[in-house]
Design a protein around this motif. Structure first.
Motif, mmCIF file in Angstrom:
data_model
loop_
_atom_site.group_PDB
_atom_site.id
_atom_site.type_symbol
_atom_site.label_atom_id
_atom_site.label_comp_id
_atom_site.label_asym_id
_atom_site.label_seq_id
_atom_site.Cartn_x
_atom_site.Cartn_y
_atom_site.Cartn_z
ATOM 1 N N ASP A 354 28.189 -42.762 -26.438
ATOM 2 C CA ASP A 354 27.043 -43.427 -27.053
ATOM 3 C C ASP A 354 25.744 -43.035 -26.340
ATOM 4 O O ASP A 354 24.707 -42.854 -26.990
ATOM 5 C CB ASP A 354 27.212 -44.946 -27.008
ATOM 6 N N ALA A 355 25.800 -42.920 -25.009
ATOM 7 C CA ALA A 355 24.605 -42.515 -24.267
ATOM 8 C C ALA A 355 24.173 -41.115 -24.659
ATOM 9 O O ALA A 355 22.976 -40.840 -24.846
ATOM 10 C CB ALA A 355 24.877 -42.592 -22.764
ATOM 11 N N ILE A 356 25.145 -40.218 -24.814
ATOM 12 C CA ILE A 356 24.813 -38.852 -25.232
ATOM 13 C C ILE A 356 24.240 -38.859 -26.640
ATOM 14 O O ILE A 356 23.250 -38.174 -26.933
ATOM 15 C CB ILE A 356 26.059 -37.949 -25.136
ATOM 16 N N SER A 357 24.834 -39.656 -27.525
ATOM 17 C CA SER A 357 24.328 -39.732 -28.907
ATOM 18 C C SER A 357 22.899 -40.263 -28.946
ATOM 19 O O SER A 357 22.048 -39.749 -29.688
ATOM 20 C CB SER A 357 25.236 -40.630 -29.754
ATOM 21 N N LEU A 358 22.620 -41.292 -28.126
ATOM 22 C CA LEU A 358 21.275 -41.857 -28.109
ATOM 23 C C LEU A 358 20.275 -40.863 -27.518
ATOM 24 O O LEU A 358 19.158 -40.732 -28.017
ATOM 25 C CB LEU A 358 21.270 -43.168 -27.319
ATOM 26 N N ALA A 359 20.675 -40.153 -26.458
ATOM 27 C CA ALA A 359 19.782 -39.147 -25.870
ATOM 28 C C ALA A 359 19.481 -38.040 -26.867
ATOM 29 O O ALA A 359 18.341 -37.546 -26.952
ATOM 30 C CB ALA A 359 20.408 -38.573 -24.604
ATOM 31 N N LEU A 360 20.482 -37.647 -27.662
ATOM 32 C CA LEU A 360 20.260 -36.616 -28.681
ATOM 33 C C LEU A 360 19.360 -37.141 -29.799
ATOM 34 O O LEU A 360 18.552 -36.388 -30.361
ATOM 35 C CB LEU A 360 21.599 -36.135 -29.240
ATOM 36 N N HIS A 361 19.491 -38.426 -30.114
ATOM 37 C CA HIS A 361 18.586 -39.022 -31.096
ATOM 38 C C HIS A 361 17.144 -38.947 -30.594
ATOM 39 O O HIS A 361 16.230 -38.589 -31.362
ATOM 40 C CB HIS A 361 18.977 -40.474 -31.366
ATOM 41 N N LEU A 362 16.931 -39.295 -29.332
ATOM 42 C CA LEU A 362 15.577 -39.205 -28.761
ATOM 43 C C LEU A 362 15.089 -37.761 -28.791
ATOM 44 O O LEU A 362 13.906 -37.506 -29.057
ATOM 45 C CB LEU A 362 15.562 -39.732 -27.331
ATOM 46 N N ARG A 363 15.987 -36.845 -28.526
ATOM 47 C CA ARG A 363 15.614 -35.430 -28.544
ATOM 48 C C ARG A 363 15.127 -35.021 -29.940
ATOM 49 O O ARG A 363 14.171 -34.260 -30.081
ATOM 50 C CB ARG A 363 16.827 -34.604 -28.127
ATOM 51 N N ARG A 364 15.775 -35.547 -30.959
ATOM 52 C CA ARG A 364 15.324 -35.240 -32.329
ATOM 53 C C ARG A 364 13.962 -35.849 -32.613
ATOM 54 O O ARG A 364 13.252 -35.405 -33.529
ATOM 55 C CB ARG A 364 16.361 -35.741 -33.345
ATOM 56 N N GLN A 365 13.592 -36.862 -31.834
ATOM 57 C CA GLN A 365 12.254 -37.454 -31.946
ATOM 58 C C GLN A 365 11.279 -36.809 -30.960
ATOM 59 O O GLN A 365 10.205 -37.341 -30.679
ATOM 60 C CB GLN A 365 12.313 -38.964 -31.670
ATOM 61 N N ALA A 366 11.682 -35.655 -30.413
ATOM 62 C CA ALA A 366 10.857 -34.861 -29.493
ATOM 63 C C ALA A 366 10.605 -35.559 -28.158
ATOM 64 O O ALA A 366 9.513 -35.498 -27.594
ATOM 65 C CB ALA A 366 9.534 -34.467 -30.148
ATOM 66 N N ILE A 367 11.656 -36.232 -27.640
ATOM 67 C CA ILE A 367 11.563 -36.946 -26.375
ATOM 68 C C ILE A 367 12.730 -36.512 -25.490
ATOM 69 O O ILE A 367 13.882 -36.494 -25.929
ATOM 70 C CB ILE A 367 11.605 -38.469 -26.594
#
Length: 421
Positions: A354-367
């Motif tokens: 879940d942490a990896i999924s959330l970090a990848l979500h932030l990455r898609r938001q350019a963070i």
């Protein structure tokens, strides 16, 4: 107390424990970012991807200050990139100037190293030997090492055992430290408490209460204040100095970073007297033989030191705390370290996937953020670490908050509050 040195190979254990989770982070593209350029808190990767980063621990944004850049350039132009001789043989003017500035900032006698890790490796054996004039020992030291202390201290356990037994405990729990000190004294040893002052993966440590224990048991507190340097104190002397009762400072050995909020490179140790500092300069192996300091780093540190000794440091600190208050207000107690005087915030997630999924979500938001998995944190307690800086804009912090909240909702991950186990 077991006084036999354990046969555990700390490095092997750490590598084996970390390997699988680290591989996941690299496979996901969350670690090993290849930067092509940066502009403040914006980074551009070699792929062309542009991100706002919450990775860097330069909490005041000083590494971009034109005065530090110019200081680095002038030092290199005057003396070359380095002067490859032991500093016991020759010191260049910027090095001497830096030491004098740091003496004022850290309120003692300061010696510089290439890194805080080099300072640990050079100074802990000297401390354990009993040869530092202001830090006498009984029969020898008993090292009390915080379980979450930085890896640069943990890896030295084998070396520490050459001088005295090592006990590990949670130094944020004063009762555990008290028991360890009592055990040390009963065995005829001098307790030396090794801990961070602001944890890289947790909050603030009870520095003054630890110093009170050091005073009571006639021991010492060896405090790594890397994350507290510059962001606390009238001259940026750090969290440990602010938290410490002045009458107990003879029990404090202070480690500071010049590579985080200070904006330059290197590490420093501050001791009680000029005699202690001179002993370190002459006999700490990593000072004498650890390689020359980068002249660019020294020149930048001199410029930063002058800023620290001006009212401007207070303005930079105030900007940092405004930004931490803003992100706390936007995300609330779901953040680890909420309302704590640290620039580090955590988004508690739980399961590693879940942490990896959330970090990848932030990455898609350019963070870009740091994803912390086992063994940096306990198994099943994965989190995202956010390094907040004075030079993050309000819009960047708002975007981060929106991305975190949106990510939990979109991915169906339950938000974990401060009381969740």
């Amino acid at each position: 107390m077991n006084t036999q040195q354990p046969t555990v190979n700390w490095v092997k254990n750490r590598v084996r424990q970390a390997r699988d989770d680290q591989q996941q982070l690299f496979d996901a593209g969350l670690n090993g970012l290849k930067l092509a350029r940066r502009d403040g808190k914006h980074i551009e990767l070699s792929s062309g991807e542009r991100l706002t980063e919450f990775l860097s621990c330069s909490y005041l944004g000083l590494e971009y200050d034109p005065r530090l850049v110019q200081g680095a350039v002038e030092a290199v132009e005057s003396f070359g990139v380095q002067f490859a001789a032991a500093r016991t043989r020759a010191l260049l003017p910027p090095m001497c100037e830096l030491d004098e500035l740091l003496n004022q900032i850290f309120q003692g006698h300061t010696v510089t190293f290439n890194s805080v890790g080099s300072a640990h490796l050079g100074c802990l054996p000297l401390l354990g030997s009993g040869e530092l004039p202001s830090y006498p020992l009984r029969r020898g030291p008993s090292w009390i090492v915080d379980r979450a202390a930085h890896a640069s201290m943990q890896v030295l356990q084998g070396i520490l055992w050459q001088f005295g037994p090592v006990q590990r405990c949670d130094c944020s729990v004063v009762e555990q430290v008290e028991q360890a000190c009592s055990t040390a004294v009963a065995a005829g040893h001098t307790p030396i408490i090794l801990t961070d002052s602001i944890g890289s993966m947790r909050g603030l440590y009870p520095i003054n209460r630890l110093l009170q224990l050091a005073e009571r048991f006639e021991g010492y507190l060896y405090a790594d204040d890397a994350h507290g340097t510059s962001i606390h104190g009238a001259a940026g002397g750090g969290y440990a100095l602010v938290a410490a009762d002045e009458r107990l400072r003879n029990r404090l050995i202070l480690l500071s970073s010049l590579s985080k909020a200070f904006g330059a490179t290197g590490g420093a140790i501050t001791v009680l007297t000029a005699g202690d500092a001179e002993m370190i300069r002459r006999h700490a192996s990593t000072y004498t033989f650890g390689g020359p300091l980068s002249m660019g780093g020294v020149g930048a540190a001199v410029a930063s030191g002058k800023i620290h000794l001006s009212p401007e440091i207070g303005e930079l600190q105030a900007a940092l705390w405004r930004n931490t208050a803003l992100i706390d207000g936007l995300l609330g107690p779901v953040l680890g370290n909420h309302d704590v005087a640290s620039p580090i915030r955590f988004v508690r997630v739980g399961a590693e996937r879940d942490a990896i999924s959330l970090a990848l979500h932030l990455r898609r938001q350019a963070i870009a953020v740091t994803t912390a998995l086992f063994p940096v944190v306990a198994k099943g307690e994965a989190m995202l670490r956010l390094a907040i800086s004075a030079n993050h804009s309000q819009a960047q912090l708002q975007n981060l908050a929106n991305a975190v909240t949106g990510g939990f909702a979109e991915l169906g991950i339950r938000q974990r509050g401060a009381g969740d186990e």
